[in-house]
Each structure stands twice: as C-alpha cells, then as structure tokens.
Design a protein around this motif. Structure first.
Motif, mmCIF file in Angstrom:
data_model
loop_
_atom_site.group_PDB
_atom_site.id
_atom_site.type_symbol
_atom_site.label_atom_id
_atom_site.label_comp_id
_atom_site.label_asym_id
_atom_site.label_seq_id
_atom_site.Cartn_x
_atom_site.Cartn_y
_atom_site.Cartn_z
ATOM 1 N N VAL A 13 -0.067 2.156 10.041
ATOM 2 C CA VAL A 13 -0.670 1.797 8.755
ATOM 3 C C VAL A 13 -1.792 2.767 8.419
ATOM 4 N N SER A 14 -2.561 3.147 9.423
ATOM 5 C CA SER A 14 -3.646 4.114 9.212
ATOM 6 C C SER A 14 -3.082 5.442 8.710
ATOM 7 N N ASN A 15 -2.030 5.919 9.329
ATOM 8 C CA ASN A 15 -1.404 7.173 8.902
ATOM 9 C C ASN A 15 -0.820 7.060 7.497
ATOM 10 N N ARG A 16 -0.219 5.948 7.209
ATOM 11 C CA ARG A 16 0.446 5.751 5.917
ATOM 12 C C ARG A 16 -0.551 5.583 4.772
ATOM 13 N N THR A 17 -1.656 4.884 5.026
ATOM 14 C CA THR A 17 -2.615 4.578 3.963
ATOM 15 C C THR A 17 -3.802 5.536 3.939
ATOM 16 N N GLU A 47 4.985 -5.153 4.955
ATOM 17 C CA GLU A 47 4.860 -4.356 3.731
ATOM 18 C C GLU A 47 3.834 -4.978 2.791
ATOM 19 N N GLU A 48 3.842 -6.288 2.697
ATOM 20 C CA GLU A 48 2.884 -6.991 1.828
ATOM 21 C C GLU A 48 1.446 -6.748 2.288
ATOM 22 N N ASP A 49 1.235 -6.748 3.610
ATOM 23 C CA ASP A 49 -0.103 -6.470 4.152
ATOM 24 C C ASP A 49 -0.541 -5.048 3.794
ATOM 25 N N ILE A 50 0.380 -4.111 3.884
ATOM 26 C CA ILE A 50 0.070 -2.712 3.566
ATOM 27 C C ILE A 50 -0.273 -2.580 2.084
ATOM 28 N N GLU A 51 0.467 -3.282 1.236
ATOM 29 C CA GLU A 51 0.166 -3.254 -0.193
ATOM 30 C C GLU A 51 -1.236 -3.801 -0.459
ATOM 31 N N LYS A 52 -1.618 -4.841 0.276
ATOM 32 C CA LYS A 52 -2.963 -5.404 0.113
ATOM 33 C C LYS A 52 -4.018 -4.398 0.560
ATOM 34 N N ILE A 53 -3.763 -3.685 1.648
ATOM 35 C CA ILE A 53 -4.695 -2.650 2.122
ATOM 36 C C ILE A 53 -4.829 -1.561 1.064
ATOM 37 N N LEU A 54 -3.715 -1.135 0.483
ATOM 38 C CA LEU A 54 -3.759 -0.104 -0.560
ATOM 39 C C LEU A 54 -4.515 -0.588 -1.793
ATOM 40 N N LEU A 55 -4.380 -1.865 -2.095
ATOM 41 C CA LEU A 55 -5.099 -2.434 -3.227
ATOM 42 C C LEU A 55 -6.600 -2.466 -2.935
ATOM 43 N N ILE A 56 -6.970 -2.867 -1.734
ATOM 44 C CA ILE A 56 -8.380 -2.870 -1.326
ATOM 45 C C ILE A 56 -8.934 -1.447 -1.386
ATOM 46 N N LYS A 57 -8.163 -0.495 -0.884
ATOM 47 C CA LYS A 57 -8.587 0.914 -0.914
ATOM 48 C C LYS A 57 -8.805 1.373 -2.356
ATOM 49 N N GLU A 96 3.932 7.222 -3.584
ATOM 50 C CA GLU A 96 5.059 8.148 -3.615
ATOM 51 C C GLU A 96 4.660 9.488 -4.232
ATOM 52 N N LEU A 97 3.866 9.454 -5.288
ATOM 53 C CA LEU A 97 3.402 10.697 -5.911
ATOM 54 C C LEU A 97 2.521 11.499 -4.957
ATOM 55 N N LEU A 98 1.683 10.806 -4.196
ATOM 56 C CA LEU A 98 0.841 11.501 -3.207
ATOM 57 C C LEU A 98 1.697 12.158 -2.124
ATOM 58 N N LEU A 99 2.759 11.475 -1.713
ATOM 59 C CA LEU A 99 3.667 12.060 -0.720
ATOM 60 C C LEU A 99 4.335 13.318 -1.283
ATOM 61 N N ILE A 100 4.769 13.252 -2.528
ATOM 62 C CA ILE A 100 5.385 14.417 -3.174
ATOM 63 C C ILE A 100 4.373 15.549 -3.289
ATOM 64 N N LYS A 101 3.150 15.215 -3.683
ATOM 65 C CA LYS A 101 2.097 16.230 -3.811
ATOM 66 C C LYS A 101 1.854 16.914 -2.455
ATOM 67 N N ASN A 102 1.773 16.116 -1.380
ATOM 68 C CA ASN A 102 1.560 16.678 -0.050
ATOM 69 C C ASN A 102 2.702 17.608 0.357
ATOM 70 N N ILE A 103 3.919 17.236 0.022
ATOM 71 C CA ILE A 103 5.072 18.078 0.346
ATOM 72 C C ILE A 103 4.994 19.397 -0.423
ATOM 73 N N LEU A 104 4.654 19.306 -1.696
ATOM 74 C CA LEU A 104 4.581 20.506 -2.541
ATOM 75 C C LEU A 104 3.446 21.442 -2.129
ATOM 76 N N GLU A 105 2.369 20.881 -1.572
ATOM 77 C CA GLU A 105 1.226 21.704 -1.184
ATOM 78 C C GLU A 105 1.405 22.373 0.182
ATOM 79 N N GLN A 106 2.425 21.984 0.911
ATOM 80 C CA GLN A 106 2.654 22.581 2.225
ATOM 81 C C GLN A 106 3.104 24.027 2.053
ATOM 82 N N PRO A 107 2.586 24.915 2.945
ATOM 83 C CA PRO A 107 2.973 26.335 2.832
ATOM 84 C C PRO A 107 4.417 26.585 3.182
#
Length: 107
Positions: A13-17, A47-57, A96-107
C-alpha cells in the motif's frame, strides 16, 4: 500491478499510494480504519481501504485539511454515497494518470 489481488500489505500500500508506512499506521489509527488480519496475523488492506487512504492523502495534500477537517469530510462523503463513488472514480483516474506519467518520464 495485479488487478485480481484482493488484499495488500502495508509495504504494498505504501508503494502504491506513495504514503510512508509510519504515516499509514498513523492514519489507520486516527481514522479508525478496521484492517483484518491474514493467516500469518499481518494486517491487510482491501481496495476500499486503499481508496480511503488515497482520499485522506488528497484531503491532506491537495486541500490542506487538518486531521479534524479530514474526519469531518470523510463523515460527509460517506453519508453521500453517490458523491463518494464519484470521488473514488476520480481518485482511481488520478492514480492511473500518475502511473502513465511515471512511465512516460522514464528514460
């Protein structure tokens, strides 16, 4: 990312969020997130717990709310289920957009 997985450890969860494990533990306690234990006795997130963490963040980092403000906002959003679903969908899109952004920014 394995979409069939139903439960996640603190590290996953730490890695994902992108929220540190100590912060996750603090939020779990402060926001009374009930985490079940797996067969090894480790607390796990759904998954619901992770969504709550993302909402808190989001409330903490984007809206700059205090812990009390976040608690009020969570209470309000859980009372309004349709609004909560919209927020969850928007958070999923943001992730999902952040994941795409990270992929695009990789050398």
């Amino acid at each position: 990312m394995n979409l069939e997985k139903k439960y996640y450890t603190f590290k996953q969860v730490s890695n994902r969020t992108k929220v540190s494990i100590p912060t996750l533990k603090f939020w779990v306690k402060q926001f009374r997130i009930q985490l079940p234990k797996n067969s090894a006795g480790r607390r796990i997130f759904s998954e619901e717990d992770i969504e709550k963490i993302l909402l808190i963040k989001h409330f903490r980092n984007q809206e700059k709310l205090t812990l009390s403000g976040i608690k009020r906002k969570l209470a309000t959003s859980s009372e309004a289920q349709p609004k909560r679903k919209i927020q969850e969908t928007l958070l999923w899109i943001q992730k999902e957009l952040l994941l795409i952004k990270n992929i695009l920014e990789q050398p």
